[in-house]
Design an enzyme around this catalytic site. Structure first.
Site, PDB file in Angstrom:
ATOM      1  N   HIS A  51       1.055  -1.034   0.506  1.00 19.95           N
ATOM      2  CA  HIS A  51      -0.215  -0.322   0.486  1.00 19.95           C
ATOM      3  C   HIS A  51       0.745   1.186   0.259  1.00 19.95           C
ATOM      4  CE1 HIS A  51      -3.341   3.066   1.135  1.00 19.95           C
ATOM      5  NE2 HIS A  51      -4.465   2.014   1.005  1.00 19.95           N
ATOM      6  N   ILE A  98       1.632   5.463   1.304  1.00 22.92           N
ATOM      7  CA  ILE A  98       1.113   5.519   2.155  1.00 22.92           C
ATOM      8  C   ILE A  98       0.114   4.342   3.079  1.00 22.92           C
ATOM      9  CG2 ILE A  98      -1.027   6.936   1.762  1.00 22.92           C
ATOM     10  CD1 ILE A  98      -0.282   7.547  -1.162  1.00 22.92           C
ATOM     11  N   GLY A 109      -5.949   4.604   5.329  1.00 26.35           N
ATOM     12  CA  GLY A 109      -6.842   4.994   6.192  1.00 26.35           C
ATOM     13  C   GLY A 109      -7.417   4.716   7.639  1.00 26.35           C
ATOM     14  N   VAL A 110      -7.789   2.939   6.663  1.00 23.22           N
ATOM     15  CA  VAL A 110      -8.376   2.219   7.808  1.00 23.22           C
ATOM     16  C   VAL A 110      -7.320   2.329   9.409  1.00 23.22           C
ATOM     17  CG1 VAL A 110      -9.416   0.959   6.687  1.00 23.22           C
ATOM     18  CG2 VAL A 110      -8.120   0.107   6.299  1.00 23.22           C
ATOM     19  N   GLU A 158      -8.037   2.546  13.112  1.00 19.31           N
ATOM     20  CA  GLU A 158      -7.615   2.031  13.850  1.00 19.31           C
ATOM     21  C   GLU A 158      -6.256   2.144  14.980  1.00 19.31           C
ATOM     22  OE1 GLU A 158      -6.927  -1.802  15.941  1.00 19.31           O
ATOM     23  OE2 GLU A 158      -8.507  -1.078  14.413  1.00 19.31           O
TER      24      GLU A 158
END
Length: 225
Positions: free
Chosen positions: A128, A134, A137-138, A142
């Site tokens: 990723h 990057i 976002g998840v 978290e």
């Protein structure tokens, strides 16, 4: 005798007053000579002032002048309120999902501020993305939830150290990408706690260099041992 008196009067009086006090016409040759003398004196005085000014401005700086601080000494380190070992005593998460490195501020039962050092060695970067690393976002969400867990799972709020669940997330926005080399600074604030049901509502914001990169509202639940 008359000419001698005129000559003494003209050349013994300051140039600026010679022509004001003269009540008689002066010969043109004498007038030109006086003007040349006056201009030469004025120009010499003006040049001397300029030369003195240049010498003053070009003087060596004082030894007491401030020396610029090297960049490696300008920024203080984040404080440590809770180190990684203390965090591991509270959160049940372990590699590769423990996403909090240090707590830098803690207000029992109210809020916590913690950091996540984002490095190229994080296990999610190979996928990723390979060409542009990057942080997902998840995983930012978290990490923020884990900071919220540090607030909820403390004895001050009657929390458990065993079970910790997401119950919902709302109004989550991602403002800027987080990349390798960034330090993610996360603040989680408890808005509402229902001890009877073990439900907590929290507000979270994450920053990089003072800019908000992620924000949202979190609904979380705790379980009993």
């Amino acid at each position: 005798m008359a000419s001698m008196a005129i000559s003494q009067s003209v050349f013994s009086t300051p140039t600026s007053q010679r022509f004001e006090n003269a009540s008689f016409p002066l010969p043109s040759s004498m007038l030109k000579q006086s003007l040349v003398t006056f201009r030469s004196h004025s120009l010499s005085t003006h040049c001397k002032k300029i030369r003195n000014s240049v010498i003053t401005n070009c003087a060596a700086p004082d030894n007491d002048s401030k020396i610029e601080t090297p960049i490696e000494l300008r920024y203080p380190a984040f404080p440590t309120v809770m180190d990684i070992n203390q965090i591991r005593e509270v959160l049940p998460h372990r590699f590769p999902f423990l996403l909090v490195d240090r707590v830098i501020e803690y207000n029992p039962g109210v809020s916590a501020v913690a950091i996540k050092n984002v490095t190229i060695n994080d296990n999610f970067f190979p996928g990723h993305f390979p060409e542009r690393p990057i942080m997902p976002g998840v995983l930012m969400v978290e990490a923020m939830a884990q900071v919220g867990g540090l607030v909820m799972l403390q004895p001050e709020v009657g929390g458990s150290k065993q079970n910790f669940f997401f119950a919902g997330i709302d109004k989550v926005r991602f403002r800027k990408p987080v990349i390798a080399g960034d330090t993610l600074v996360m603040r989680m604030t408890l808005i509402k706690l229902q001890k009877r049901f073990g439900i907590a509502k929290m507000e979270g914001k994450a920053y990089v260099g003072g800019d908000v990169v992620c924000e949202g509202e979190f609904l979380m639940a705790t379980g009993s041992e």
